[in-house]
Motif scaffolding. Structure first.
Motif, short mmCIF file in Angstrom:
data_model
loop_
_atom_site.label_atom_id
_atom_site.label_comp_id
_atom_site.label_asym_id
_atom_site.label_seq_id
_atom_site.Cartn_x
_atom_site.Cartn_y
_atom_site.Cartn_z
N ARG A 151 0.79 -1.27 0.17
CA ARG A 151 -0.04 0.07 0.06
C ARG A 151 0.74 1.29 -0.12
NH1 ARG A 151 -3.80 -0.54 4.97
NH2 ARG A 151 -4.52 1.38 4.50
N GLY A 152 2.05 1.08 -0.01
CA GLY A 152 3.05 2.54 -0.25
C GLY A 152 3.08 2.80 1.01
N ILE A 153 3.07 2.36 2.30
CA ILE A 153 3.27 3.22 3.65
C ILE A 153 4.48 2.86 4.11
CG2 ILE A 153 2.30 2.97 5.83
CD1 ILE A 153 -0.55 2.31 4.75
N VAL A 154 5.19 1.99 3.90
CA VAL A 154 6.57 1.49 4.31
C VAL A 154 7.26 1.01 3.01
CG1 VAL A 154 5.77 1.09 6.56
CG2 VAL A 154 6.34 -0.86 4.99
N VAL A 155 8.60 0.97 3.45
CA VAL A 155 9.48 0.48 2.06
C VAL A 155 10.68 -0.12 2.83
CG1 VAL A 155 8.99 2.39 0.44
CG2 VAL A 155 10.79 2.66 2.18
N PRO B 93 4.19 8.29 2.59
CA PRO B 93 3.50 7.26 2.85
C PRO B 93 1.94 7.66 2.08
CG PRO B 93 3.84 8.70 4.81
CD PRO B 93 4.62 8.95 3.74
N SER B 94 1.12 6.66 1.67
CA SER B 94 0.07 7.08 1.10
C SER B 94 -1.21 7.26 1.96
CB SER B 94 -0.48 5.88 0.28
OG SER B 94 -0.56 4.71 1.42
N VAL B 95 -0.86 7.23 3.50
CA VAL B 95 -2.00 7.84 4.16
C VAL B 95 -1.59 9.13 4.92
CG1 VAL B 95 -2.45 5.29 5.24
CG2 VAL B 95 -0.70 6.83 6.30
N LEU C 35 -0.19 4.09 -4.88
CA LEU C 35 -0.67 3.03 -5.70
C LEU C 35 0.00 1.81 -5.48
CD1 LEU C 35 -1.35 4.68 -9.08
CD2 LEU C 35 -3.21 4.41 -7.29
N GLY C 36 0.97 1.80 -4.67
CA GLY C 36 1.68 0.66 -4.28
C GLY C 36 2.71 0.24 -5.48
N LEU C 37 2.97 1.32 -6.16
CA LEU C 37 3.99 1.00 -7.29
C LEU C 37 5.22 1.47 -6.93
CD1 LEU C 37 1.61 2.23 -10.12
CD2 LEU C 37 1.67 -0.06 -9.41
N ARG C 38 6.33 1.01 -7.78
CA ARG C 38 7.71 1.24 -7.74
C ARG C 38 8.12 2.28 -8.46
NH1 ARG C 38 10.91 -2.10 -8.79
NH2 ARG C 38 9.67 -3.71 -9.65
N SER C 39 8.72 3.30 -8.12
CA SER C 39 9.25 4.35 -9.26
C SER C 39 10.59 3.94 -9.34
CB SER C 39 9.37 5.76 -8.59
OG SER C 39 7.94 6.14 -8.31
N VAL C 40 10.99 3.93 -10.80
CA VAL C 40 12.32 3.69 -11.33
C VAL C 40 12.86 4.94 -11.77
CG1 VAL C 40 13.83 2.36 -12.91
CG2 VAL C 40 11.86 1.23 -11.91
N PRO C 41 13.83 5.49 -11.21
CA PRO C 41 14.29 6.96 -11.67
C PRO C 41 14.90 7.06 -13.00
CG PRO C 41 15.86 6.04 -9.88
CD PRO C 41 14.72 5.06 -10.12
N VAL C 42 14.45 7.98 -13.82
CA VAL C 42 15.25 8.06 -15.26
C VAL C 42 15.65 9.61 -15.03
CG1 VAL C 42 14.58 8.05 -17.65
CG2 VAL C 42 13.64 6.50 -16.14
N ALA C 43 17.02 9.93 -15.36
CA ALA C 43 17.22 11.27 -15.13
C ALA C 43 17.05 11.82 -16.42
CB ALA C 43 18.91 11.06 -15.29
N VAL C 44 16.91 13.38 -16.11
CA VAL C 44 16.50 14.22 -17.20
C VAL C 44 17.70 15.18 -17.37
CG1 VAL C 44 14.22 13.92 -16.54
CG2 VAL C 44 15.36 15.70 -15.42
N PHE D 280 -6.36 11.63 -13.82
CA PHE D 280 -6.43 10.76 -14.94
C PHE D 280 -5.16 9.62 -14.80
CE2 PHE D 280 -4.35 9.66 -19.12
CZ PHE D 280 -5.51 9.20 -19.85
N VAL D 281 -3.92 10.11 -14.52
CA VAL D 281 -2.84 9.47 -14.20
C VAL D 281 -3.12 8.01 -13.61
CG1 VAL D 281 -0.24 9.33 -13.85
CG2 VAL D 281 -1.35 11.08 -15.24
N GLY D 282 -3.58 8.69 -12.18
CA GLY D 282 -3.90 7.96 -11.38
C GLY D 282 -4.93 6.69 -11.69
N ARG D 283 -5.99 6.93 -12.43
CA ARG D 283 -6.97 6.13 -12.64
C ARG D 283 -6.29 5.00 -13.97
NH1 ARG D 283 -10.49 9.50 -14.15
NH2 ARG D 283 -11.40 9.50 -11.57
#
Length: 439
Positions: free
Chosen positions: A61-65, A78-80, A189-198, A157-160
């Protein structure tokens, strides 16, 4: 245990609920360490499996890692508990919010004809004339507009779309540094972010290729006015990214063109290269009004169906009153002239501060959009140093995953005299910071 908050519970659900309560009430702050599984199991008199199940649910649920040997800690967002920006201290010049200049926004006048009676709009959720206006608006920039839909803002929109497409634990390629609300949304959303440099041209192709090889199932990127770095795709960068994305046709590509008409750069969209799964979303809050929680999206038919199916089961449709208001503004010549003026003014103000900083030996990034990103060694030292001189800027930690430190400065209502004074103060603060570090 690194916090005085006492976790309770005799079941996995009870332990999960206790940790969630501690996070939401502030007893467990972002970064706070949770006890090792076996220790907490002994303290609560339950099996290690019960605690492990609770921790797994909290991660989902994205509350801890979990940080490997670093143990399990409360997530930075945290999502809460929404990661809201700190309150601006009284008397400071606020350059942290990322907001437009109110003087360059049109007056919001609700439509004179209200929706008649009590009736459902599920059978016709979008005003046909607004659909036509959206197709003309996006189509002028080369975006394929056969399939369009509406949402309650770009984040909505992105979240949905991500929640319909992905499952908790899936990975998403995200800009780094990137828009903090998007980073928080992905975590929630419980997803993992993979960083992409800009860089000044947006996402770097080789970094994106690495993320795709790591197994990401979606990519969220900004074709212009990248927040906070300010990058905008060149034609060459657009083509390079499109080529990389063609290597993974099953991956969903979401373009967040949040500043569109005031970005100060042309749109060069990878969607024009024909990816199989894609969406291009625009909101109007930055140039028509921050209270207009409306966004339009063009996308492939599968993405459209999944988004609209979820929308139908929740709010059902976007208010027709809101749609009428947006339509009136999008098609009003006087509003169009005001938006053009805002685009020109924002470009002048952004480049003026960048020039003033550059003349004082302070490099800044921001080729488009409403902000400048200034690399610094110590964000806290710079933020506090500028605060002592009357300025309030945003520390970069909220925007970063793995990238180097920096601060974000919103330039939308910064006049030339202020730009010169801020640049002088910034250079002085950096000098003090470098002296602390020994140069």
């Amino acid at each position: 245990m690194a916090t005085q908050y006492e976790i309770s519970g005799t079941t996995a659900k009870g332990i999960t609920r206790s940790v969630e309560q501690g996070v939401s009430e502030g007893g467990l702050a972002p970064g706070a360490a949770l006890p090792p599984v076996r220790r907490l199991a002994e303290e609560l008199g339950v099996s290690p499996g019960t605690v492990a199940t609770a921790y797994k649910e909290l991660r989902r649920r994205g509350i801890v890692v979990t940080l490997g040997r670093g143990g399990t800690v409360v997530a930075q967002a945290p999502s809460v508990a929404s990661r809201r920006p700190p309150k601006v201290p009284e008397g400071l010049r606020d350059l942290a919010g990322g907001h437009p200049d109110p003087a360059l926004l049109p007056a919001l006048v609700p439509p004179s004809r209200l929706s008649p009676g009590v009736r459902s709009h599920r059978s016709s959720p979008r005003l046909a004339r607004l659909e036509d206006a959206v197709r003309e608006w996006m189509g002028a920039d080369g975006v394929p507009v056969e399939h369009v839909t509406f949402a309650h803002g770009a984040l909505d929109f992105v979240g949905r779309v991500l929640s319909a497409e992905l499952r908790p634990g899936d990975a998403v390629a995200m800009e780094d540094p990137g828009y903090h609300h998007l980073l928080d949304l992905v975590a929630a959303l419980g997803l993992r972010s993979v960083p992409v440099a800009v860089d000044g041209e947006g996402m770097r192709p080789e970094e994106l290729r690495g993320a795709l090889r790591a197994g990401v199932r979606a990519v969220v990127l900004s074709p212009r006015a990248q927040n906070p770095f300010g990058g905008a795709f060149s034609a060459a960068r657009r083509d390079a990214l499109a080529g990389v994305l063609q290597e993974a046709p099953e991956v969903l590509v979401v373009e967040n063109d949040h500043a569109s008409d005031i970005a100060g750069a042309p749109l060069r969209s990878p969607a024009t290269a024909g990816p199989a799964r894609w969406a291009h979303v625009r909101t109007v809050s930055k140039f028509l009004g921050t209270d207009l929680r409306w966004a339009a999206a063009a996308c492939d038919p599968v993405t459209l169906a999944r988004h609209d199916g979820r929308l139908l089961l929740t709010s059902g449709w976007v208010s027709h009153l809101l749609q009428e208001t947006v339509y009136g503004l999008l098609t009003d010549p006087d509003t169009g002239a005001l938006v053009a003026r805002a685009r020109a003014e924002y470009a002048l103000r952004r480049t003026a501060l960048a020039r003033e900083l550059g003349e004082r030996g302070v490099p800044a990034h921001g080729g488009s959009g409403m902000n400048l990103w200034v690399p610094v060694r110590d964000e806290s030292a710079v933020v506090n140093g500028l605060r002592s001189r009357g300025w309030w800027v945003a520390a970069g930690a909220r925007f970063r995953l793995a990238s180097a430190p920096g601060v974000r400065i919103t330039t939308t209502d910064l006049d030339a005299a202020e730009a010169a004074r801020l640049a002088s103060d910034f250079a002085a603060v950096l000098g003090e910071s470098e002296a602390t570090y020994g140069g």
